[in-house]
Design a protein around this motif. Sequence first.
Motif, PDB file in Angstrom:
ATOM      1  N   ARG A 141      48.414 -39.488  36.984  1.00  0.00           N
ATOM      2  CA  ARG A 141      48.339 -39.424  35.526  1.00  0.00           C
ATOM      3  C   ARG A 141      49.468 -40.227  34.878  1.00  0.00           C
ATOM      4  O   ARG A 141      49.264 -40.885  33.858  1.00  0.00           O
ATOM      5  CB  ARG A 141      48.354 -37.964  35.062  1.00  0.00           C
ATOM      6  CG  ARG A 141      47.037 -37.218  35.308  1.00  0.00           C
ATOM      7  CD  ARG A 141      47.193 -35.731  35.062  1.00  0.00           C
ATOM      8  NE  ARG A 141      45.925 -35.028  35.073  1.00  0.00           N
ATOM      9  CZ  ARG A 141      45.292 -34.635  36.171  1.00  0.00           C
ATOM     10  NH1 ARG A 141      45.826 -34.896  37.366  1.00  0.00           N
ATOM     11  NH2 ARG A 141      44.143 -33.983  36.087  1.00  0.00           N
ATOM     12  N   LYS A 142      50.649 -40.131  35.448  1.00  0.00           N
ATOM     13  CA  LYS A 142      51.770 -40.902  34.894  1.00  0.00           C
ATOM     14  C   LYS A 142      51.432 -42.388  34.848  1.00  0.00           C
ATOM     15  O   LYS A 142      51.755 -43.079  33.868  1.00  0.00           O
ATOM     16  CB  LYS A 142      53.020 -40.690  35.742  1.00  0.00           C
ATOM     17  CG  LYS A 142      53.706 -39.349  35.553  1.00  0.00           C
ATOM     18  CD  LYS A 142      54.970 -39.298  36.406  1.00  0.00           C
ATOM     19  CE  LYS A 142      55.691 -37.971  36.279  1.00  0.00           C
ATOM     20  NZ  LYS A 142      56.905 -37.922  37.131  1.00  0.00           N
ATOM     21  N   ASN A 168      51.196 -44.081  26.357  1.00  0.00           N
ATOM     22  CA  ASN A 168      51.064 -42.852  25.572  1.00  0.00           C
ATOM     23  C   ASN A 168      52.315 -42.008  25.799  1.00  0.00           C
ATOM     24  O   ASN A 168      52.295 -41.037  26.559  1.00  0.00           O
ATOM     25  CB  ASN A 168      49.802 -42.077  25.983  1.00  0.00           C
ATOM     26  CG  ASN A 168      49.430 -40.978  25.009  1.00  0.00           C
ATOM     27  OD1 ASN A 168      50.270 -40.502  24.247  1.00  0.00           O
ATOM     28  ND2 ASN A 168      48.180 -40.557  25.034  1.00  0.00           N
ATOM     29  N   PRO A 169      53.432 -42.353  25.135  1.00  0.00           N
ATOM     30  CA  PRO A 169      54.717 -41.698  25.451  1.00  0.00           C
ATOM     31  C   PRO A 169      54.744 -40.200  25.183  1.00  0.00           C
ATOM     32  O   PRO A 169      55.412 -39.458  25.914  1.00  0.00           O
ATOM     33  CB  PRO A 169      55.717 -42.447  24.558  1.00  0.00           C
ATOM     34  CG  PRO A 169      54.892 -43.081  23.480  1.00  0.00           C
ATOM     35  CD  PRO A 169      53.577 -43.402  24.103  1.00  0.00           C
ATOM     36  N   ARG A 170      54.038 -39.733  24.165  1.00  0.00           N
ATOM     37  CA  ARG A 170      54.072 -38.289  23.888  1.00  0.00           C
ATOM     38  C   ARG A 170      53.337 -37.514  24.979  1.00  0.00           C
ATOM     39  O   ARG A 170      53.803 -36.448  25.421  1.00  0.00           O
ATOM     40  CB  ARG A 170      53.475 -37.984  22.515  1.00  0.00           C
ATOM     41  CG  ARG A 170      54.300 -38.532  21.359  1.00  0.00           C
ATOM     42  CD  ARG A 170      53.660 -38.230  20.008  1.00  0.00           C
ATOM     43  NE  ARG A 170      53.758 -36.828  19.649  1.00  0.00           N
ATOM     44  CZ  ARG A 170      53.162 -36.287  18.571  1.00  0.00           C
ATOM     45  NH1 ARG A 170      52.412 -37.055  17.773  1.00  0.00           N
ATOM     46  NH2 ARG A 170      53.305 -34.999  18.302  1.00  0.00           N
ATOM     47  N   ALA A 171      52.200 -38.027  25.425  1.00  0.00           N
ATOM     48  CA  ALA A 171      51.489 -37.370  26.516  1.00  0.00           C
ATOM     49  C   ALA A 171      52.302 -37.435  27.804  1.00  0.00           C
ATOM     50  O   ALA A 171      52.365 -36.456  28.574  1.00  0.00           O
ATOM     51  CB  ALA A 171      50.120 -38.014  26.720  1.00  0.00           C
ATOM     52  N   LEU A 172      52.919 -38.566  28.056  1.00  0.00           N
ATOM     53  CA  LEU A 172      53.738 -38.715  29.252  1.00  0.00           C
ATOM     54  C   LEU A 172      54.910 -37.739  29.249  1.00  0.00           C
ATOM     55  O   LEU A 172      55.254 -37.153  30.282  1.00  0.00           O
ATOM     56  CB  LEU A 172      54.241 -40.158  29.357  1.00  0.00           C
ATOM     57  CG  LEU A 172      55.097 -40.500  30.586  1.00  0.00           C
ATOM     58  CD1 LEU A 172      54.312 -40.261  31.872  1.00  0.00           C
ATOM     59  CD2 LEU A 172      55.576 -41.951  30.506  1.00  0.00           C
ATOM     60  N   SER A 191      46.854 -30.327  33.995  1.00  0.00           N
ATOM     61  CA  SER A 191      45.987 -30.936  32.984  1.00  0.00           C
ATOM     62  C   SER A 191      46.853 -31.484  31.860  1.00  0.00           C
ATOM     63  O   SER A 191      47.954 -30.995  31.617  1.00  0.00           O
ATOM     64  CB  SER A 191      44.980 -29.924  32.422  1.00  0.00           C
ATOM     65  OG  SER A 191      45.635 -28.906  31.689  1.00  0.00           O
ATOM     66  N   VAL A 192      46.346 -32.527  31.200  1.00  0.00           N
ATOM     67  CA  VAL A 192      47.014 -33.143  30.061  1.00  0.00           C
ATOM     68  C   VAL A 192      45.978 -33.344  28.977  1.00  0.00           C
ATOM     69  O   VAL A 192      44.841 -33.736  29.264  1.00  0.00           O
ATOM     70  CB  VAL A 192      47.640 -34.507  30.435  1.00  0.00           C
ATOM     71  CG1 VAL A 192      48.392 -35.094  29.246  1.00  0.00           C
ATOM     72  CG2 VAL A 192      48.563 -34.381  31.630  1.00  0.00           C
ATOM     73  N   SER A 242      47.738 -31.950  18.682  1.00  0.00           N
ATOM     74  CA  SER A 242      48.900 -31.608  19.503  1.00  0.00           C
ATOM     75  C   SER A 242      48.719 -32.102  20.933  1.00  0.00           C
ATOM     76  O   SER A 242      47.597 -32.177  21.449  1.00  0.00           O
ATOM     77  CB  SER A 242      49.112 -30.094  19.525  1.00  0.00           C
ATOM     78  OG  SER A 242      49.431 -29.594  18.252  1.00  0.00           O
ATOM     79  N   TYR A 243      49.850 -32.425  21.552  1.00  0.00           N
ATOM     80  CA  TYR A 243      49.866 -32.786  22.967  1.00  0.00           C
ATOM     81  C   TYR A 243      50.271 -31.567  23.782  1.00  0.00           C
ATOM     82  O   TYR A 243      51.211 -30.850  23.422  1.00  0.00           O
ATOM     83  CB  TYR A 243      50.861 -33.924  23.220  1.00  0.00           C
ATOM     84  CG  TYR A 243      50.416 -35.254  22.666  1.00  0.00           C
ATOM     85  CD1 TYR A 243      49.716 -36.160  23.458  1.00  0.00           C
ATOM     86  CD2 TYR A 243      50.686 -35.599  21.345  1.00  0.00           C
ATOM     87  CE1 TYR A 243      49.297 -37.379  22.941  1.00  0.00           C
ATOM     88  CE2 TYR A 243      50.270 -36.810  20.826  1.00  0.00           C
ATOM     89  CZ  TYR A 243      49.582 -37.703  21.629  1.00  0.00           C
ATOM     90  OH  TYR A 243      49.167 -38.902  21.121  1.00  0.00           O
TER      91      TYR A 243
END
Length: 719
Positions: free
Chosen positions: A543-544, A550-554, A579-580, A586-587
């Motif tokens: 996932r990374k 996508n810095p906020r998700a990361l 899960s992400v 919201s993240y």
Amino acid sequence: MSNHVSGPDLSRRRFLQASAIIGGGLVVNLSLGSAFSALAATDFAPNAFIRIDTKGLVTLVLPQVEMGQGIYTAQAMLLAEELDVALDKVVLEHAPANAALYGNPLIGSQLTGGSTSIRAFWTPLRTAGATARTLLVQAAASEWKVDAATLTTKDGAVLDAAGKTLAYGDLVDLAATLPVPAPEAVLLKQPDQFKLLGKATKRLDTPAKVNGTQKYGIDAMPEGVKIAAIAISPVLGGKPKTVDRDAALAVKGVRQVVLTASAVAVVADHTGAAKKGLEAAAIEWEDGPNAAVSSAAIIKHLEEESQKPGAVARNDGDVEQALASAATRLEAVYQLPFLAHTTMEPMNCTLHVRKDGCDMWVGTQVVGSAQAAAASLTGLSPDTIKIHNHIIGGGFGRRLEVDGIMHAVEVAMQVEGPVKVIWSREEDIQHGYYRPYYYDRLSAGLDAQGKPVAWTHRVSGSSIFARIAPPVMASGVDPDGVDGAKETPYAFPNMRVEFRQVEPQGVMTSWWRGVGPSHNVFVVESFIDELAAIAKVDPVEYRKGLLTENPRALKVLELVAEKAGWGTPLGERQGRGVSVQFAFGSYLAMVLEATVADDGTVKVNRIVAAVDCGMTVNPDTVVAQTEGGALYGLTAGLYGAITFADGRVEQSNFDNYLPLRIDEAPHVETHLVASAEAPGGMGEAATSAVFPALTNAIFAATGHRIRTLPVNAEDLKKA
């Protein structure tokens, strides 16, 4: 005004409307749709507004309803922060039914749902507080004959440079005579000035819930009220065939037997008599055209329809060419069941229908729709129908529908005086508007390094928008049906998402605690996990590699992996799943740790979540919603499924529609990411995240991939 603190894209000028004197005091009116204007006290028609009396007490009239999500406290905090008053100086009133004045600006109607209560009112309520504060400062400046810029506010008072104070209550009458300041003169606080926002705060509604004084809709007891127990046709579209009225009326305390097109109600002096009378009525039903509906037939229809093209929601690049040239290709089918809401407060509504009007005591997420439904059935003018809205003992989307209210109105129209109609748990579970059954087909192509070069996702299922807002379906795509599928946290160079509307015969579908994301996040995050397995890459690392843009998700992924101890050893038949998601603004990333016993039963040991929901109002509420949402979703993931046979729902109560028991509830650990972004929603986020985290953990523990929910213990038995 700084853009740094702006919320949804809504003009502040639209929220500043008027100040006026009503019985002494200052009123600041919020208009969510009308133009800026000054209103006389005699025709003051507020939307959401604050009222400050001569004792300094602040009243906030809320267009949203509390149903456990904590908005009574959070929205009061928004107001109190900008007004500079203590939270215990704010009292709350429910807004009356008036869609034009109280409409949720993100949704366009008077509705509480979609995890929007903070997102929608972040700007309006703060602006209302700041406007009132500005007027009070100007009043003090006029009183003291000084420049308003030299004054400050604190704890419900205006202060000058020397420390002299004037309480708000002493200023409200003068403030109400002043012209409303221009929007540019109303300065919202910067985050570093916040005293309340972002601070953990005890909820205002907790004491009354603990000591039992909190009144829900089911607690309404107008003078002379009778109690009605109701039985609705067990098959959608059916009707009563025979009813033993005499046997029902022979029960002590029973006063009346009422028939409607699809139901029978027994009206009595108390609940016990009503239930006994309903049982004695020995109702036989005429099932109608849906008597043969079954889960097997519904699923077969979905399977057939899912093989046909759907309306295109997104089409990037050339998916077919990318799939044809991919080094590896994977296809999968995912299925999610119908789900009920099972709120702790069963469906209920108390009504007094008269020739000249109607009073309704109820807890509803759609107060305007409730009023309209009553008007339609009774023929009364909407303005003669008064809704006494109550705090709700659980909504989850069920109380976005007014079918329970319509049943109650049909009964109350035949009863003299007020009557409270209460559904049993069995009626509640067997006559729901269910989260749709979804049948999803996915395919992906990977390059030689295991990265996805193509992604297709076809969602097949019922369209809620086709029923409630047909114009939204002009393109054939239900926006909620593809929410979480059309936009994922990941960027795929070639991507196609389709929606195929397939309506199940004899079943009503509606919102759940996050409809689109509650199914699409499961599908997307499960399939991503499958791709990671094919690529032979750790699921978090995989996932990374897909989240570099996508810095906020990361960030939430990295944080949750760290806090959950991702990669540390576990015992036999234990596993962690991840899960992400980006949903409801919201993240959220989640890691779930589970143990699968030899008999196939699953024990969830721990859930860890990392949340970036933008600026937080009350961190305690975010934590509580993460915990509650995760456990609500875990219940459904392990046990939840509404099934049909002979047109009837097979589940009836908590013995066969299982809730998570207290000894099964894992510890839920929540970590918040500090953020300066506009607030997102949290009421439904964790519910969506927990499904794939659960099934991915089971795969890690057993090697068995779950593509159909709920989890089937038989499939997980150790050979």
